[in-house]
Each structure stands twice: as C-alpha cells, then as structure tokens.
Design an enzyme around this catalytic site. Sequence first.
Site, PDB file in Angstrom:
ATOM      1  N   GLY A 147       0.854  -1.192   0.000  1.00  8.70           N
ATOM      2  CA  GLY A 147       0.000   0.000   0.000  1.00  8.70           C
ATOM      3  C   GLY A 147       0.884   1.233   0.000  1.00  8.70           C
ATOM      4  NE  ARG A 177       2.267   7.048   8.580  1.00  8.26           N
ATOM      5  CZ  ARG A 177       3.578   7.134   8.618  1.00  8.26           C
ATOM      6  NH1 ARG A 177       4.191   8.247   8.265  1.00  8.26           N
ATOM      7  NH2 ARG A 177       4.310   6.102   8.987  1.00  8.26           N
ATOM      8  CB  CYS A 232      -6.927  23.264  20.304  1.00  9.07           C
ATOM      9  SG  CYS A 232      -7.667  24.619  19.417  1.00  9.07           S
TER      10      CYS A 232
END
Length: 461
Positions: free
Chosen positions: A320, A358, A389
């Site tokens: 992938g 990630r 935030c």
Amino acid sequence: MSRYAHPAGSRHAEILPEDNPPLPPEDLNALDPRVWPATARRTGGELTVGGVGVRELAATHGTPLFVMDEEDFRGRARDYRTAFSDADVYYAGKALLTKAVARWVNEEGLKLDVCSGGELTVALAAGVPAERIGMHGNNKSAAELRRAVEAGVGRVIIDSLDEIERLGAIAAELGARPKVLIRVTTGVEAHTHEFVATAHDDQKFGFAMSTGAAAEAVRRVLAAPHLELVGLHSHIGSQIFDTSGFEVAARRVTRFLTGVHEELGVTLAELDLGGGLGIAYTSGDDPLDPKTIAGSLTSIVRRECEEAGLPVPRIAVEPGRAIAGPAGITVYEVGTVKDVEGIRTYVSVDGGMSDNIRTALYGSEYTSQLVSRESDAEPMLSRLVGKHCESGDIIVHDLYLPADLRPGDLVAVAATGAYCYSMASNYNHLPRPAMVAVRGGSSRVIVRRENEEDLLRLDVG
Ligand SMILES: *Cc1c(COP(=O)(O)O)cnc(C)c1O
C-alpha cells in the site's frame, strides 16, 4: 549563537529533547529523489510536480493541498506488477483510496484490497471488477460480508471463527461459494529495521499457528460447504526495510502448509504474504526495490516447499504505502513563524494533525522544504506544526528551513501519499483538504476540498 548549533551543555540543555536534532542539510533546496515524487523538480526556484508549479496549484486549489504525482504512482504500481510477474499484487486500498486511485491500480494490472464496506463501495464505484478485489477486516459485519458476496469479490480473508459461521451462512443463503483465505499469525512482527519472532501472538488479527487456532480454522472452513478454502494469508507489519522478517514468516507458514497437507490431505494453492514494505520518508531511509523483494520472497517460499515436497503455492503481496506514499506531497501555507528563543523556530501551517496524524500517532519522520521559492538564507532549526488545539499537533519534529521564511510562503511535506488523507479527520472542524492529481503539466481535482457546508451537512441539530 548560531541558530542551528545544537546548544548541548548550554543553559538550555536541561529543557532540550534528549535526541539531538539532525545536522542541517548542505543544500536546503535540494530534492532527494528517493523522498520526493518522481517528477518533482525545482524550476526557477519553485517546486513543480507533474510539470505544475506549487504556487499555481495553491492559487487554484487552495491549501492545505494533497498533490498526487500520477506518473509516480503508476510507475511504482507497474514496478511491482513487473517484479511479481508470477504472483498477484494487491494494492492495499487503506493506504489511499479514491476512485481515481482505484482506476490507476486497475489500469496498471494490480488487484485491490479493501478492509471495509466503505472501501468496497469506492472500489466498485471506480469500476474495479469485483473478482479482482480482496476483502479484509477482523470484524466484517454481516452487511459487509453480504455485499462482498453479492458483488462477487475474488477473495475474502477470514479472520475469526465467528466470521466462518457468519460468512458460511450468508453464502449458503445466497447460493454462493466464495473463495477464502485464512489469516494466520506467525509470531513475527516487523517494524522498520527490526522484527521480533515469538512463538505466540498477542494481537487482534488472525489465527495463531502456534496455539492450534489456525489449524482449527482450516478444519472448520473445510467443513463449511459454502466456503472454498484456497490459501493462507500472513501480514507481518509495516515500514519494513529488509526481507528477514518475511523470511521467518514465510518459513513458518510453509511449515504450517506442510502440516495441513500431511494431516488433512489438503494442498492449499495460494499464499498471501501481505504488505508492509517501507519507503523513504527521509534521506536516511533506504527502501528495498520491488525486484529484490520479489526475488527474495519467491525463493524463500520455493525453497521451503521443495524441502517439504509440496507444490509451490501462488504468491500474493499487498503493498500500500510503497505505491501511494512517495507519490504524494502536502502543500501548506505558512501562517506564523515563532522563534522560541535559543531553542528552535515554530513554523505553523494551515493544516496539521487532521491531515497528517502519523507524526502524533507513531512519531513518524518527514522531510519538508520551502517550495514556493528558493532561498539561500542560513538554515534555521525548526519544528513544523499545525493549527490544532494540541501541543502534540506536530508534522515534522526537527527540520531546517531557511531563516528568511515568512507568512505566505508555501512549504511541502514529502511522502504523504499513504495514510495521511486516508486517516484525515475533521478535528477542530477543519474541512479536509482537496487532493489533486498532476501529470504532464496539468492538474485535476480527484477529491474536492470540504467546505463549511460539508461540516454542517451531518449536523442535523
Ligand atoms: C495495512 C495492510 C497492508 C498494507 O500495508 P503497507 O504498509 O501499506 O504496505 C497490506 N495487507 C494487510 C492485511 C494490511 O493490514
């Protein structure tokens, strides 16, 4: 003090992270071809991808913007197809799945893996023939399984005893007999440069070979009249840079195949070794090329089978990240440049953890540059952060950007094609970015940007 000298031992030492930031690169404008998409160039100082400048892309489509280099994506898909000419290559759709991406995959002769009803919907909407689709998931619902069987997906990868029952009943009701693989766990877990091989498996996926669970699954599927058992599936991890983990896993699975053959008299014809092949996020990463991987996996399985006197099964792989990752970049506009005196400069951009989780989730590393112009200013130790935030809303922990960076500049993060858009969220009600495909000097929107109407669309008050 120089902005890029690491002030170890200085008055800041006690508040600095223990890991030293990397040294600045020699040239802040140089594009490492292993990290940036195949068609990325500096043209008149500006980054162009697929022959299109990022300034034009940002002006036309806004920022943040995912830019997919179609030629790069297709080229990597083709490289896998060619390297594994005697095997099946499934593109793992969870890395990035849009209708355009599914068509590229299909046109390049790859099959496609999905792991939810939603991914199946996108694949079918793109016109991918159902028999070229593999359906994964450790908790596929009855509705998802029914849709998969009705559509006629090529393989269902079975992950639990409950699923054997559920799928068997659905297939019987529909008068179908889907081809299935059993997902086994080998005790091998691979991540990046290391793998661990244990006897047991403490994780949610698959059936452990070591405990007898996998053998029991084989017996149950063989006893299910509406399921056709064609093989086994094993996936060992992600961002893997050498084939030793695959080697141990392949050896264990082949031994298991031998056991199945001896005890049950059944020869399984397919062996899917999963995905997980690594890519270069930074210049320090050194990924394997598909030819090397193919040669190594094929010879391991062949050798093990020959030793056991078994026919060699047809191999499948499921890359992938290795196909989608390097093809994509994210273009952001710089909004603020804040010098935290003596430590580093925080550069805030108009996206963040909602379009790239990630770094926060896995501590991933990325490469980023100023791309709307070239600069010969001195390197400034920076941290690229988003606008959410959360203080953990970091895109790149340590990088060097030119000291003349200012609001309005565009920066791009490389190798964001996989697991960024597909994991994107609306955190803080940020609309998700658009994605454009670039090729041969033109750009085309493949996923439009969300707008504020979209944010209110599901909120029915
Ligand atoms: C995630 C996954 C893949 C793809 O992994 P990459 O690291 O993107 O190559 C392939 N197969 C299975 C079963 C997966 O879960």
